[in-house]
Design a protein around this motif. Sequence first.
Motif, PDB file in Angstrom:
ATOM      1  N   ARG A  19       0.845  -1.191   0.000  1.00 49.77           N
ATOM      2  CA  ARG A  19       0.000   0.000   0.000  1.00 49.77           C
ATOM      3  C   ARG A  19       0.880   1.241   0.000  1.00 49.77           C
ATOM      4  N   ALA A  20       0.580   2.169  -0.879  1.00 47.82           N
ATOM      5  CA  ALA A  20       1.419   3.364  -0.994  1.00 47.82           C
ATOM      6  C   ALA A  20       1.498   4.115   0.328  1.00 47.82           C
ATOM      7  N   VAL A  21       0.380   4.177   1.050  1.00 49.38           N
ATOM      8  CA  VAL A  21       0.391   4.914   2.316  1.00 49.38           C
ATOM      9  C   VAL A  21       1.351   4.297   3.321  1.00 49.38           C
ATOM     10  N   ASP A  22       1.618   2.999   3.171  1.00 47.01           N
ATOM     11  CA  ASP A  22       2.582   2.336   4.046  1.00 47.01           C
ATOM     12  C   ASP A  22       4.009   2.473   3.535  1.00 47.01           C
ATOM     13  N   LEU A  23       4.163   2.556   2.225  1.00 41.15           N
ATOM     14  CA  LEU A  23       5.500   2.592   1.620  1.00 41.15           C
ATOM     15  C   LEU A  23       6.107   3.994   1.597  1.00 41.15           C
ATOM     16  N   LEU A  24       5.267   5.013   1.483  1.00 42.20           N
ATOM     17  CA  LEU A  24       5.777   6.378   1.314  1.00 42.20           C
ATOM     18  C   LEU A  24       6.689   6.842   2.453  1.00 42.20           C
ATOM     19  N   TRP A  26       2.390  13.508   1.068  1.00 40.39           N
ATOM     20  CA  TRP A  26       3.697  12.866   0.978  1.00 40.39           C
ATOM     21  C   TRP A  26       4.515  13.393  -0.200  1.00 40.39           C
ATOM     22  N   ALA A  27       3.848  13.701  -1.291  1.00 38.41           N
ATOM     23  CA  ALA A  27       4.568  14.272  -2.438  1.00 38.41           C
ATOM     24  C   ALA A  27       5.260  15.560  -2.036  1.00 38.41           C
ATOM     25  N   LEU A  28       4.588  16.371  -1.249  1.00 39.60           N
ATOM     26  CA  LEU A  28       5.195  17.618  -0.782  1.00 39.60           C
ATOM     27  C   LEU A  28       6.360  17.350   0.160  1.00 39.60           C
ATOM     28  N   ALA A  29       6.227  16.317   0.988  1.00 37.71           N
ATOM     29  CA  ALA A  29       7.297  15.990   1.924  1.00 37.71           C
ATOM     30  C   ALA A  29       8.523  15.426   1.214  1.00 37.71           C
ATOM     31  N   LEU A  30       8.321  14.860   0.025  1.00 36.47           N
ATOM     32  CA  LEU A  30       9.410  14.159  -0.666  1.00 36.47           C
ATOM     33  C   LEU A  30       9.963  14.935  -1.862  1.00 36.47           C
ATOM     34  N   THR A  31       9.579  16.205  -1.998  1.00 33.72           N
ATOM     35  CA  THR A  31      10.049  17.013  -3.117  1.00 33.72           C
ATOM     36  C   THR A  31      10.775  18.247  -2.613  1.00 33.72           C
ATOM     37  N   ARG A  32      11.138  19.128  -3.539  1.00 37.72           N
ATOM     38  CA  ARG A  32      11.862  20.361  -3.218  1.00 37.72           C
ATOM     39  C   ARG A  32      11.406  21.445  -4.186  1.00 37.72           C
ATOM     40  N   PRO A  33      11.783  22.690  -3.943  1.00 39.54           N
ATOM     41  CA  PRO A  33      11.436  23.734  -4.911  1.00 39.54           C
ATOM     42  C   PRO A  33      11.927  23.375  -6.314  1.00 39.54           C
ATOM     43  N   GLY A  34      11.031  23.511  -7.276  1.00 37.82           N
ATOM     44  CA  GLY A  34      11.351  23.139  -8.655  1.00 37.82           C
ATOM     45  C   GLY A  34      10.828  21.779  -9.055  1.00 37.82           C
ATOM     46  N   SER A  35      10.419  20.964  -8.082  1.00 38.41           N
ATOM     47  CA  SER A  35       9.850  19.653  -8.402  1.00 38.41           C
ATOM     48  C   SER A  35       8.452  19.825  -9.005  1.00 38.41           C
TER      49      SER A  35
END
Length: 220
Positions: A117-122, A149-158
């Motif tokens: 499950r993505a919620v478990d893997l992220l 999670w996308a916000l937590a795993l990215t940076r400015p410019g992503s």
Amino acid sequence: MAQQTWTAVDAYFGGLLVEEDEALKAAASAGEAAGLPAHQVAPNQGKLLNLLARIRGARTILEIGTLGGYSTIWLARALPAGGRLVTLEVDERCADTAAANIARAGLEDRVEIRRGRAVDLLPGLTGLAPFDLVFIDADKPSNPVYLEWALALTRPGSVIVGDNVVRDGAVVDPASTDPRVQGVRRFTELVAEHPRLSATALQTVGGKGYDGFVMALVTD
């Protein structure tokens, strides 16, 4: 009549602008043979993802929802030498089909399929962050969590892309009892409200019908 026209226009532009080679055709066929839902992106949409990743200069990509690996191949082919794509898939049949398709395309060195499950893997991806591009194409009720999670795993410019957000137009109905519609509505509202995101949405028509996507740039 509209669907017939949309399909014909897709075929026209696809024939001129999109090269779907044997590995991609085989991936689509393998998914059909395995009985997977016909939910993979259309060839022109796959090319769009490829171009977005190349324009961004992405070296790291996260895909939430692998299905049969068709979009995975398009995205992975945009990566430079040493690039990495992590794709998350809960369904073992989809993951097995995708693994074979990715191997056939010669992309095993840059694609990692994580099963569950993505919620478990992220939460386990923080050590691989930041990702330059995130493609969200999984269960729609979980889209708000995926965005977090996308916000937590990215940076400015992503770049963050959420697929299948129009739902044949049902997205405009606030009273919809479809959890998929409510998931994409909340996802879009969160994107609109978030101070770190600048975004737009595009409606699409074509061989796969009427839908669309949200694309957001992480600005801060």
